[in-house]
Design a protein around this motif. Sequence first.
Motif, PDB file in Angstrom:
ATOM      1  N   LEU A   1       0.840   5.416   0.589  1.00  0.00           N
ATOM      2  CA  LEU A   1       0.076   6.455   1.265  1.00  0.00           C
ATOM      3  C   LEU A   1       0.725   7.815   1.037  1.00  0.00           C
TER       4      LEU A   1
ATOM      5  N   MET B   1       0.847  -1.192   0.000  1.00  0.00           N
ATOM      6  CA  MET B   1       0.000   0.000   0.000  1.00  0.00           C
ATOM      7  C   MET B   1       0.882   1.242   0.000  1.00  0.00           C
TER       8      MET B   1
ATOM      9  N   ASP C   1      -8.522  -0.205   0.835  1.00  0.00           N
ATOM     10  CA  ASP C   1      -7.622  -0.242  -0.324  1.00  0.00           C
ATOM     11  C   ASP C   1      -8.332  -0.653  -1.614  1.00  0.00           C
TER      12      ASP C   1
ATOM     13  N   GLN D   1      -5.935  -0.135   5.202  1.00  0.00           N
ATOM     14  CA  GLN D   1      -5.840  -1.323   4.335  1.00  0.00           C
ATOM     15  C   GLN D   1      -7.234  -1.820   3.940  1.00  0.00           C
TER      16      GLN D   1
ATOM     17  N   ILE E   1      -4.739   6.763  -0.022  1.00  0.00           N
ATOM     18  CA  ILE E   1      -4.094   5.597  -0.619  1.00  0.00           C
ATOM     19  C   ILE E   1      -3.880   5.872  -2.099  1.00  0.00           C
TER      20      ILE E   1
ATOM     21  N   LYS F   1      -3.445   4.958  -5.845  1.00  0.00           N
ATOM     22  CA  LYS F   1      -3.777   3.926  -6.826  1.00  0.00           C
ATOM     23  C   LYS F   1      -3.226   4.376  -8.184  1.00  0.00           C
TER      24      LYS F   1
END
Length: 289
Positions: free
Chosen positions: A3, A1, A52, A49, A16, A18
């Motif tokens: 951040l 992940m 996510d 999480q 988060i 992407k």
Amino acid sequence: MKLASFVHQGIRSYGIVKADGVINLGQRLGDQYGDLKSLLAANALHEAQQLDGETADIRFDDLQFLPVIDNPAKILCVGMNYAEKRKEFDQHNPAPTLFVRFADSQTGHNAPVLKPRHSSEFDYEGELAVIIGKGGENISREAALSHVAGYSCYMDGSARDWQHTWFTAGKNWRQTGAFGPWMTTADEIPDPHQLAIRTWLNGRMVQDDNTASMIHKVAELIEYISTFTSLTPGDVIITGSPGGVGKKRNPPLFMKAGDRIEVEIENIGHLSNVIIDAPAPAHSLTAAH
């Protein structure tokens, strides 16, 4: 992940990362955890999480990146920590070389880095940044990596002509250290000493090494630092720069307004910033009465 901290429509937030943008955690978790440092302090990465899988709701073009942790209590920096760098500077002291940065000396990904007005030797240094997730004192080397929340890229801009017997003055000009673009969580980086690290100045690769070349490894640094100061969540340790810095090139190679400086660390991210001249202080722009 991954951040990141950022500003969107004038509001500071975090989220988060992407492929197509950012999931806004500030919107979802902000009542409990106002920023990324608060999330780490609450040991709440697992709550992030769980989100996510959601769809990104802010495009990269619509946000401004902040330093990954824009308000750390401590930024501890390690000097002379790569074999080639030690050779360049003829350093032989076996103990870690440490200095500090202040939070206002940082800036985020894609934000301007300010070349100090009083320096003609503004140098680049690409480095691996370690973000503390679990605080403590006297942390053992064996337990040290369990205290790491994640890793990021850092461009530790250095006013060489302001570094004398002590580094502080050369390292703390406003917005001279770029930190980002984001933090890659520690579960994705099982060994922080198997990462290619490279720096480019205007598209020319000027540093090319691997974190395996660090003299003092991340766990050793955490052990050493936590012996004399208590580490807290969100604290940042910048682990040193490979060889190839501008100061030791022939002729020397320093950054100036208009230059683009980039730092890339394998599996972590690619940090990019343009250098601009620091503005004159406001009082000097005011006409005398």
